[in-house]
Structures are given as structure tokens and as C-alpha cells.
Write a protein that holds these residues in place. Sequence first.
Motif, PDB file in Angstrom:
ATOM      1  N   PHE A 213       0.829  -1.200   0.000  1.00 40.52           N
ATOM      2  CA  PHE A 213       0.000   0.000   0.000  1.00 40.52           C
ATOM      3  C   PHE A 213       0.868   1.256   0.000  1.00 40.52           C
ATOM      4  O   PHE A 213       0.536   2.250  -0.663  1.00 40.52           O
ATOM      5  CB  PHE A 213      -0.952   0.004   1.198  1.00 40.52           C
ATOM      6  CG  PHE A 213      -1.955   1.124   1.156  1.00 40.52           C
ATOM      7  CD1 PHE A 213      -2.670   1.391  -0.005  1.00 40.52           C
ATOM      8  CD2 PHE A 213      -2.201   1.904   2.275  1.00 40.52           C
ATOM      9  CE1 PHE A 213      -3.606   2.431  -0.055  1.00 40.52           C
ATOM     10  CE2 PHE A 213      -3.126   2.937   2.232  1.00 40.52           C
ATOM     11  CZ  PHE A 213      -3.827   3.195   1.073  1.00 40.52           C
ATOM     12  N   ASP A 214       1.985   1.217   0.705  1.00 44.85           N
ATOM     13  CA  ASP A 214       2.917   2.347   0.652  1.00 44.85           C
ATOM     14  C   ASP A 214       3.416   2.557  -0.774  1.00 44.85           C
ATOM     15  O   ASP A 214       3.543   3.698  -1.235  1.00 44.85           O
ATOM     16  CB  ASP A 214       4.110   2.105   1.584  1.00 44.85           C
ATOM     17  CG  ASP A 214       3.750   2.267   3.055  1.00 44.85           C
ATOM     18  OD1 ASP A 214       2.651   2.791   3.345  1.00 44.85           O
ATOM     19  OD2 ASP A 214       4.564   1.857   3.910  1.00 44.85           O
ATOM     20  N   LEU A 215       3.702   1.450  -1.478  1.00 43.83           N
ATOM     21  CA  LEU A 215       4.164   1.548  -2.861  1.00 43.83           C
ATOM     22  C   LEU A 215       3.079   2.134  -3.754  1.00 43.83           C
ATOM     23  O   LEU A 215       3.349   2.993  -4.604  1.00 43.83           O
ATOM     24  CB  LEU A 215       4.579   0.162  -3.371  1.00 43.83           C
ATOM     25  CG  LEU A 215       5.000   0.054  -4.843  1.00 43.83           C
ATOM     26  CD1 LEU A 215       6.189   0.971  -5.139  1.00 43.83           C
ATOM     27  CD2 LEU A 215       5.342  -1.394  -5.192  1.00 43.83           C
ATOM     28  N   ALA A 216       1.837   1.685  -3.566  1.00 42.05           N
ATOM     29  CA  ALA A 216       0.721   2.214  -4.368  1.00 42.05           C
ATOM     30  C   ALA A 216       0.574   3.715  -4.142  1.00 42.05           C
ATOM     31  O   ALA A 216       0.423   4.495  -5.092  1.00 42.05           O
ATOM     32  CB  ALA A 216      -0.565   1.485  -4.019  1.00 42.05           C
ATOM     33  N   ARG A 217       0.624   4.149  -2.899  1.00 40.49           N
ATOM     34  CA  ARG A 217       0.467   5.577  -2.601  1.00 40.49           C
ATOM     35  C   ARG A 217       1.643   6.390  -3.125  1.00 40.49           C
ATOM     36  O   ARG A 217       1.456   7.494  -3.652  1.00 40.49           O
ATOM     37  CB  ARG A 217       0.296   5.780  -1.097  1.00 40.49           C
ATOM     38  CG  ARG A 217      -1.050   5.302  -0.577  1.00 40.49           C
ATOM     39  CD  ARG A 217      -1.303   5.732   0.844  1.00 40.49           C
ATOM     40  NE  ARG A 217      -0.365   5.106   1.769  1.00 40.49           N
ATOM     41  CZ  ARG A 217      -0.455   5.208   3.088  1.00 40.49           C
ATOM     42  NH1 ARG A 217      -1.444   5.913   3.638  1.00 40.49           N
ATOM     43  NH2 ARG A 217       0.411   4.601   3.875  1.00 40.49           N
ATOM     44  N   ALA A 218       2.855   5.848  -2.985  1.00 40.91           N
ATOM     45  CA  ALA A 218       4.031   6.569  -3.473  1.00 40.91           C
ATOM     46  C   ALA A 218       3.988   6.697  -4.990  1.00 40.91           C
ATOM     47  O   ALA A 218       4.326   7.756  -5.549  1.00 40.91           O
ATOM     48  CB  ALA A 218       5.305   5.843  -3.035  1.00 40.91           C
ATOM     49  N   THR A 219       3.576   5.629  -5.673  1.00 43.18           N
ATOM     50  CA  THR A 219       3.476   5.673  -7.128  1.00 43.18           C
ATOM     51  C   THR A 219       2.414   6.676  -7.564  1.00 43.18           C
ATOM     52  O   THR A 219       2.601   7.408  -8.545  1.00 43.18           O
ATOM     53  CB  THR A 219       3.147   4.274  -7.678  1.00 43.18           C
ATOM     54  OG1 THR A 219       4.108   3.337  -7.197  1.00 43.18           O
ATOM     55  CG2 THR A 219       3.178   4.270  -9.200  1.00 43.18           C
ATOM     56  N   ALA A 220       1.300   6.725  -6.847  1.00 45.06           N
ATOM     57  CA  ALA A 220       0.247   7.691  -7.158  1.00 45.06           C
ATOM     58  C   ALA A 220       0.769   9.120  -6.982  1.00 45.06           C
ATOM     59  O   ALA A 220       0.500   9.995  -7.814  1.00 45.06           O
ATOM     60  CB  ALA A 220      -0.967   7.452  -6.272  1.00 45.06           C
ATOM     61  N   ALA A 221       1.510   9.356  -5.904  1.00 38.65           N
ATOM     62  CA  ALA A 221       2.048  10.696  -5.663  1.00 38.65           C
ATOM     63  C   ALA A 221       3.019  11.100  -6.763  1.00 38.65           C
ATOM     64  O   ALA A 221       3.004  12.248  -7.234  1.00 38.65           O
ATOM     65  CB  ALA A 221       2.732  10.735  -4.296  1.00 38.65           C
ATOM     66  N   GLU A 222       3.859  10.176  -7.208  1.00 38.11           N
ATOM     67  CA  GLU A 222       4.807  10.466  -8.294  1.00 38.11           C
ATOM     68  C   GLU A 222       4.066  10.820  -9.580  1.00 38.11           C
ATOM     69  O   GLU A 222       4.554  11.631 -10.377  1.00 38.11           O
ATOM     70  CB  GLU A 222       5.697   9.252  -8.543  1.00 38.11           C
ATOM     71  CG  GLU A 222       6.701   8.983  -7.430  1.00 38.11           C
ATOM     72  CD  GLU A 222       7.399   7.647  -7.616  1.00 38.11           C
ATOM     73  OE1 GLU A 222       7.149   6.990  -8.651  1.00 38.11           O
ATOM     74  OE2 GLU A 222       8.170   7.252  -6.724  1.00 38.11           O
ATOM     75  N   ALA A 223       2.883  10.227  -9.776  1.00 40.35           N
ATOM     76  CA  ALA A 223       2.089  10.488 -10.977  1.00 40.35           C
ATOM     77  C   ALA A 223       1.179  11.701 -10.812  1.00 40.35           C
ATOM     78  O   ALA A 223       0.382  12.001 -11.711  1.00 40.35           O
ATOM     79  CB  ALA A 223       1.259   9.253 -11.327  1.00 40.35           C
ATOM     80  N   GLY A 224       1.263  12.365  -9.670  1.00 39.75           N
ATOM     81  CA  GLY A 224       0.424  13.530  -9.432  1.00 39.75           C
ATOM     82  C   GLY A 224      -1.020  13.195  -9.167  1.00 39.75           C
ATOM     83  O   GLY A 224      -1.916  13.995  -9.449  1.00 39.75           O
ATOM     84  N   ARG A 225      -1.264  12.014  -8.584  1.00 36.53           N
ATOM     85  CA  ARG A 225      -2.629  11.563  -8.333  1.00 36.53           C
ATOM     86  C   ARG A 225      -2.828  11.423  -6.830  1.00 36.53           C
ATOM     87  O   ARG A 225      -1.901  11.160  -6.085  1.00 36.53           O
ATOM     88  CB  ARG A 225      -2.891  10.219  -9.028  1.00 36.53           C
ATOM     89  CG  ARG A 225      -2.497  10.223 -10.503  1.00 36.53           C
ATOM     90  CD  ARG A 225      -2.642   8.870 -11.165  1.00 36.53           C
ATOM     91  NE  ARG A 225      -4.043   8.540 -11.343  1.00 36.53           N
ATOM     92  CZ  ARG A 225      -4.652   7.519 -10.758  1.00 36.53           C
ATOM     93  NH1 ARG A 225      -3.973   6.728  -9.950  1.00 36.53           N
ATOM     94  NH2 ARG A 225      -5.920   7.279 -10.981  1.00 36.53           N
ATOM     95  N   ASP A 226      -4.077  11.595  -6.376  1.00 42.74           N
ATOM     96  CA  ASP A 226      -4.378  11.398  -4.955  1.00 42.74           C
ATOM     97  C   ASP A 226      -5.755  10.767  -4.816  1.00 42.74           C
ATOM     98  O   ASP A 226      -6.430  10.483  -5.801  1.00 42.74           O
ATOM     99  CB  ASP A 226      -4.297  12.720  -4.181  1.00 42.74           C
ATOM    100  CG  ASP A 226      -5.227  13.795  -4.748  1.00 42.74           C
ATOM    101  OD1 ASP A 226      -6.150  13.444  -5.510  1.00 42.74           O
ATOM    102  OD2 ASP A 226      -5.016  14.977  -4.435  1.00 42.74           O
ATOM    103  N   GLY A 227      -6.155  10.529  -3.562  1.00 41.87           N
ATOM    104  CA  GLY A 227      -7.479   9.972  -3.305  1.00 41.87           C
ATOM    105  C   GLY A 227      -7.608   8.491  -3.578  1.00 41.87           C
ATOM    106  O   GLY A 227      -8.703   8.001  -3.880  1.00 41.87           O
ATOM    107  N   LEU A 228      -6.517   7.730  -3.453  1.00 43.26           N
ATOM    108  CA  LEU A 228      -6.549   6.299  -3.734  1.00 43.26           C
ATOM    109  C   LEU A 228      -7.312   5.558  -2.635  1.00 43.26           C
ATOM    110  O   LEU A 228      -6.933   5.606  -1.461  1.00 43.26           O
ATOM    111  CB  LEU A 228      -5.113   5.765  -3.831  1.00 43.26           C
ATOM    112  CG  LEU A 228      -4.915   4.357  -4.369  1.00 43.26           C
ATOM    113  CD1 LEU A 228      -5.252   4.302  -5.861  1.00 43.26           C
ATOM    114  CD2 LEU A 228      -3.472   3.905  -4.146  1.00 43.26           C
TER     115      LEU A 228
END
Length: 279
Positions: A213-228
Motif C-alpha cells: 500500500f505504501d508503494l501504491a500511494r508513493a506511485t500515485a504521488a509520483e504520478a500527481g494523483r491522490d485519493g486512492l
Amino acid sequence: MEFGISYSTPFFGTDPDTIAGFARDAEECGFESLYLPEHVALYRGAKIGPMELPPSLPYTDPLECLSFVAAVTDRILLGTGVLLLPYHHPVVLAKRLATVDVLSRGRMRLLTVGVGALPGEARAAGVDFATRGRRADEAIDVLRLLWAGGEEGVSFDGEFFSFEDVCSFPKPLAGLPIHVGGSSAAAARRAGRRGDGFFPGGRLTAEERRRQFDLARATAAEAGRDGLEYTRWGTIDMSTEDVEELAAQGVTRLVVTPSTAEPERRREEMAAFAARFGR
């Protein structure tokens, strides 16, 4: 925390009255959502981890079944856990999903996709097992492109799919979220890059799940996405303390399954769970 419930046709059966009764009971008990799994083809010796799947297991098509569920319910949201995305052509799938969403008045909200774990199933569907992850990534992009496109049409030229000036109507009523399932680091990265939510499965330790889950959130942040969103499997007998612990880990939805196929006992389990969590 939201609570969903899963209906497995191999376990609970394919009888339409049973499916309808289960769905109505879930809705009356206050469950947010109802999920169905998918296998498109099984064969002798098919295994997921150590578990062998009997080839005669009656997996219904989840979208056809969810369309049926939508017709006998009013509020419950519709989900897949998981739809095997590489085995569906995204142009056809975009139309099917939009149709279910329109006919259910916008309840196709919890589409969860995975890449599959059975090489023989991939072969039967005409898909290269080794490239199914890249195929799924591209299919997500195609789905979103088609749903966003207007009367001028949209075009796509990828490794697996290619088309020009294509229109796909009707559209999902309010957009159609795509959650990503799976128990691998690749699934966690796919959820972060392309998903609206992450729904991991598999037999993982608590630490492995935390890292994913940390990886999913970090990848989302790198892509400029939030609200996962973060969905996890739970058990029908879990306690309030169990749920509080998962909520502290960032879990936003739990999906449970009754332990029995006997209708009266199943209803009792569902009602007891709902009462425990104030549904």
C-alpha cells in the motif's frame, strides 16, 4: 469505512432466485456493495498458489450477473473482485460496462481489475501470459479514452490495441472508477499509476501488505494523483477491534463473504455483521 459483500457462484450457486435473494438481503442489511469474481476458462490442474481449482466450478460472467443483480435491487453498488482485464477487448468491454452502469442508474462503481494467475486461462483467451500486465495497462487507458471521447471520436495506437476516430456511447453516468486488484508489487504500482483504488488479495503478511500500500500511494504521488481508495478482504465474523485496526492502516472498504450457503444461516450472518457495525 464501507462494507461490501462477495457472492461466489461456485460456492453459493447459479440459481437466479438464490442470487436475487442474496442481493436483496445484502441491500436490506445495509451493505454498500456486492462483488463477483471471474474466471473465463478453467482446466484440470489449474492452481492459484497451493489451491487447485476443480474445472467444473460454475463461474458466471460477472457483468451479466451484476446486470441481473441491478434489476432486482435499488441501491447496492456493483463490483468485480476481480475482472480479468487482459482477457477482454477494451473496446467491447467499454460498451458492456457503460451499459451496466446506465441500466443500474450509475451503480457500476467498484470495477476491480486484475491480470489473472492461470497460464492456461490466458492461452484459452488467446493472450500471451507474459505480457498480460502491459496489456492490462493499455486496456485501462483505452477504457478511459473511450468513455471520455465525444462525437468527434478518439484514436489509439498501442502495442496491443489500435483504432481511429472511434465513438463509444452511451457513457457511464458519472464516470466509472477503476480499482486494481492483485497481490504483487506490479499490481500496487498499477493501482498508483492508473487506479482509483487498490484491492490486494493473496496470502501476504501484514508487513508485505503495508509495503504494497505504501508503494501504491508513493506511485500515485509520483504520478500527481491522490485519493486512492484501499479495499481489503475481511471475514464475516470480524470484530470492531479488527476493523479499527485496518482503518488505522488506511483501509477504506472491507469486503466479506458469508461462511455458509444455507440461506437462513447466511442471512443470520449478514444481519449480525450489519448490526455489529451499525448498518
